[in-house]
Design a protein around this motif. Sequence first.
Motif, PDB file in Angstrom:
ATOM      1  N   VAL A 110     -10.343   5.585   8.699  1.00  0.00           N
ATOM      2  CA  VAL A 110     -10.469   7.025   8.484  1.00  0.00           C
ATOM      3  C   VAL A 110      -9.089   7.669   8.588  1.00  0.00           C
ATOM      4  CG1 VAL A 110     -11.551   9.160   9.310  1.00  0.00           C
ATOM      5  CG2 VAL A 110     -12.788   6.985   9.487  1.00  0.00           C
ATOM      6  N   ALA A 111      -8.885   8.730   7.823  1.00  0.00           N
ATOM      7  CA  ALA A 111      -7.671   9.539   7.938  1.00  0.00           C
ATOM      8  C   ALA A 111      -8.038  11.003   7.742  1.00  0.00           C
ATOM      9  CB  ALA A 111      -6.625   9.118   6.904  1.00  0.00           C
ATOM     10  N   LYS A 112      -7.155  11.877   8.157  1.00  0.00           N
ATOM     11  CA  LYS A 112      -7.373  13.296   7.887  1.00  0.00           C
ATOM     12  C   LYS A 112      -7.323  13.523   6.381  1.00  0.00           C
ATOM     13  CE  LYS A 112      -5.599  14.773  12.358  1.00  0.00           C
ATOM     14  NZ  LYS A 112      -4.542  15.511  13.100  1.00  0.00           N
ATOM     15  N   ALA A 113      -8.245  14.330   5.894  1.00  0.00           N
ATOM     16  CA  ALA A 113      -8.386  14.535   4.459  1.00  0.00           C
ATOM     17  C   ALA A 113      -7.177  15.270   3.890  1.00  0.00           C
ATOM     18  CB  ALA A 113      -9.659  15.316   4.160  1.00  0.00           C
ATOM     19  N   PRO A 114      -6.786  14.969   2.666  1.00  0.00           N
ATOM     20  CA  PRO A 114      -5.698  15.738   2.024  1.00  0.00           C
ATOM     21  C   PRO A 114      -6.042  17.220   1.986  1.00  0.00           C
ATOM     22  CG  PRO A 114      -6.270  13.791   0.730  1.00  0.00           C
ATOM     23  CD  PRO A 114      -7.311  13.915   1.780  1.00  0.00           C
ATOM     24  N   ARG A 115      -5.094  18.052   2.337  1.00  0.00           N
ATOM     25  CA  ARG A 115      -5.333  19.496   2.368  1.00  0.00           C
ATOM     26  C   ARG A 115      -5.637  20.057   0.984  1.00  0.00           C
ATOM     27  NH1 ARG A 115      -0.835  18.521   5.194  1.00  0.00           N
ATOM     28  NH2 ARG A 115       0.487  19.361   3.515  1.00  0.00           N
ATOM     29  N   SER A 116      -5.139  19.392  -0.037  1.00  0.00           N
ATOM     30  CA  SER A 116      -5.270  19.914  -1.401  1.00  0.00           C
ATOM     31  C   SER A 116      -6.612  19.579  -2.046  1.00  0.00           C
ATOM     32  CB  SER A 116      -4.140  19.358  -2.276  1.00  0.00           C
ATOM     33  OG  SER A 116      -4.163  17.935  -2.259  1.00  0.00           O
ATOM     34  N   LEU A 117      -7.436  18.768  -1.388  1.00  0.00           N
ATOM     35  CA  LEU A 117      -8.705  18.348  -1.976  1.00  0.00           C
ATOM     36  C   LEU A 117      -9.878  18.939  -1.216  1.00  0.00           C
ATOM     37  CD1 LEU A 117      -8.101  14.527  -2.642  1.00  0.00           C
ATOM     38  CD2 LEU A 117      -7.520  16.486  -4.085  1.00  0.00           C
ATOM     39  N   ALA A 266      -3.312   4.235   7.826  1.00  0.00           N
ATOM     40  CA  ALA A 266      -1.974   4.402   7.242  1.00  0.00           C
ATOM     41  C   ALA A 266      -2.036   4.446   5.718  1.00  0.00           C
ATOM     42  CB  ALA A 266      -1.065   3.269   7.699  1.00  0.00           C
ATOM     43  N   ALA A 267      -2.825   3.552   5.115  1.00  0.00           N
ATOM     44  CA  ALA A 267      -2.925   3.529   3.652  1.00  0.00           C
ATOM     45  C   ALA A 267      -3.579   4.797   3.127  1.00  0.00           C
ATOM     46  CB  ALA A 267      -3.707   2.297   3.201  1.00  0.00           C
ATOM     47  N   LEU A 268      -4.605   5.291   3.830  1.00  0.00           N
ATOM     48  CA  LEU A 268      -5.258   6.531   3.429  1.00  0.00           C
ATOM     49  C   LEU A 268      -4.324   7.722   3.575  1.00  0.00           C
ATOM     50  CD1 LEU A 268      -8.714   5.855   5.083  1.00  0.00           C
ATOM     51  CD2 LEU A 268      -8.348   6.170   2.625  1.00  0.00           C
ATOM     52  N   GLU A 269      -3.532   7.736   4.638  1.00  0.00           N
ATOM     53  CA  GLU A 269      -2.568   8.824   4.819  1.00  0.00           C
ATOM     54  C   GLU A 269      -1.550   8.843   3.686  1.00  0.00           C
ATOM     55  OE1 GLU A 269      -2.547   9.275   9.708  1.00  0.00           O
ATOM     56  OE2 GLU A 269      -1.096   7.960   8.714  1.00  0.00           O
ATOM     57  N   GLU A 270      -1.074   7.664   3.288  1.00  0.00           N
ATOM     58  CA  GLU A 270      -0.135   7.589   2.166  1.00  0.00           C
ATOM     59  C   GLU A 270      -0.783   8.125   0.892  1.00  0.00           C
ATOM     60  OE1 GLU A 270       2.434   4.359  -0.472  1.00  0.00           O
ATOM     61  OE2 GLU A 270       1.191   3.664   1.190  1.00  0.00           O
ATOM     62  N   LEU A 271      -2.026   7.718   0.654  1.00  0.00           N
ATOM     63  CA  LEU A 271      -2.744   8.206  -0.523  1.00  0.00           C
ATOM     64  C   LEU A 271      -2.875   9.731  -0.482  1.00  0.00           C
ATOM     65  CD1 LEU A 271      -4.430   7.503  -3.067  1.00  0.00           C
ATOM     66  CD2 LEU A 271      -6.426   7.325  -1.548  1.00  0.00           C
ATOM     67  N   GLY A 272      -3.234  10.250   0.685  1.00  0.00           N
ATOM     68  CA  GLY A 272      -3.369  11.697   0.828  1.00  0.00           C
ATOM     69  C   GLY A 272      -2.081  12.442   0.559  1.00  0.00           C
ATOM     70  N   ARG A 273      -0.951  11.864   0.961  1.00  0.00           N
ATOM     71  CA  ARG A 273       0.340  12.527   0.722  1.00  0.00           C
ATOM     72  C   ARG A 273       0.626  12.661  -0.777  1.00  0.00           C
ATOM     73  NH1 ARG A 273       1.837   9.609   5.496  1.00  0.00           N
ATOM     74  NH2 ARG A 273       2.578   7.831   4.278  1.00  0.00           N
ATOM     75  N   HIS A 274       0.200  11.687  -1.568  1.00  0.00           N
ATOM     76  CA  HIS A 274       0.404  11.774  -3.018  1.00  0.00           C
ATOM     77  C   HIS A 274      -0.339  12.982  -3.602  1.00  0.00           C
ATOM     78  CE1 HIS A 274       2.670   8.145  -3.490  1.00  0.00           C
ATOM     79  NE2 HIS A 274       1.718   7.368  -3.012  1.00  0.00           N
ATOM     80  N   PHE A 275      -1.542  13.209  -3.120  1.00  0.00           N
ATOM     81  CA  PHE A 275      -2.301  14.360  -3.614  1.00  0.00           C
ATOM     82  C   PHE A 275      -1.667  15.671  -3.150  1.00  0.00           C
ATOM     83  CE2 PHE A 275      -5.597  11.081  -4.003  1.00  0.00           C
ATOM     84  CZ  PHE A 275      -6.070  11.363  -5.280  1.00  0.00           C
ATOM     85  N   ASP A 276      -1.314  15.739  -1.881  1.00  0.00           N
ATOM     86  CA  ASP A 276      -0.756  16.985  -1.352  1.00  0.00           C
ATOM     87  C   ASP A 276       0.605  17.310  -1.958  1.00  0.00           C
ATOM     88  OD1 ASP A 276      -2.954  17.566   0.201  1.00  0.00           O
ATOM     89  OD2 ASP A 276      -2.140  16.650   2.024  1.00  0.00           O
TER      90      ASP A 276
END
Length: 315
Positions: A110-117, A266-276
């Motif tokens: 689990v990771a914190k959700a991207p703010r932009s989604l 960590a992988a989810l956080e990286e993915l989320g950064r791409h969206f944000d």
Amino acid sequence: MKTVTYERFGGPDVLTLSDVAPPAPRAGHLVVRVRAVSINPLDGKIRRGDARLLSGTRFPKTPGLDFAGVVEQVGEGVSGFRVGDDVFGGMGSFKAGYLSEHISVPARVVAKAPRSLDAVQAAAVAVVGLAAQTAVRAVARVKEGDHVLLNGASGGLGPYALQLARRAGAHVTAVSGTDGVALAHELGADTVIDYRRDSILASGKTFDAVLDLSARLPFSEARALLEPHGVYVDFEPGPAKLASAAVQNPFRAQKHRFVITQSTTAALEELGRHFDAGELTPGPTQVFELSDHRRAFEVAEKRGLVGKVVIRLGD
């Protein structure tokens, strides 16, 4: 609470909406109030019994491999999360799905959700986004100037693989059904082929990497599309294919490689950064309510679907 379960392998008709007790907090887990769950091709394979070596045969089972929701309880030993956090994640186990109003899920997936989604968008990206990252960067190792073929470019995974390959500087040829042609162009594909009208095998083109997102272009056929040292990326590893590739890859220049995705914070956080950061944009979704879950799976399992199907469980 409401949860979708099934007691035997089969089609969407085996799914039922049941009332069960909410999960209790466990060490290392988060209790999440689920707001949305997306449907992936693997959900159908598990439900039909095609992946029973991984999913097991114990019932009842619940589908749903990725989700978005809100943390309601934090289990012992968990750090980095608080009650009220918007989170997303997925694929902690092939044996435990997330299509329930509340779930207990290992914090490590689990990771914190991207703010932009929003919740629907976040629920739709974990499994496919991580698979795209793994395929483009770690398996195909796409670099600037490469020529890449995406077979099945407008499904759930394709939009993210396409965007990541373009960001790496590759020239992308996208193969899609008629309904997905416009999306592939919009996301930056250099060439788009409608497989209902033209065959990529007859094009005479060759590529540094072929990513078979649709699982309908076997390596035996794809070799004709590969450069002498090209890489074929397979998203459906199985014992026979893995064994064959392990034996033959050392002796051939064209490689048959596999995407094996691991969901981690960590992988989810990286993915989320791409969206944000605006480096990835979410693909299209069709949204169904929990009460219409069978119809959602029927639509998701039709060939030619553009984007993903998401089941919404609440605000």
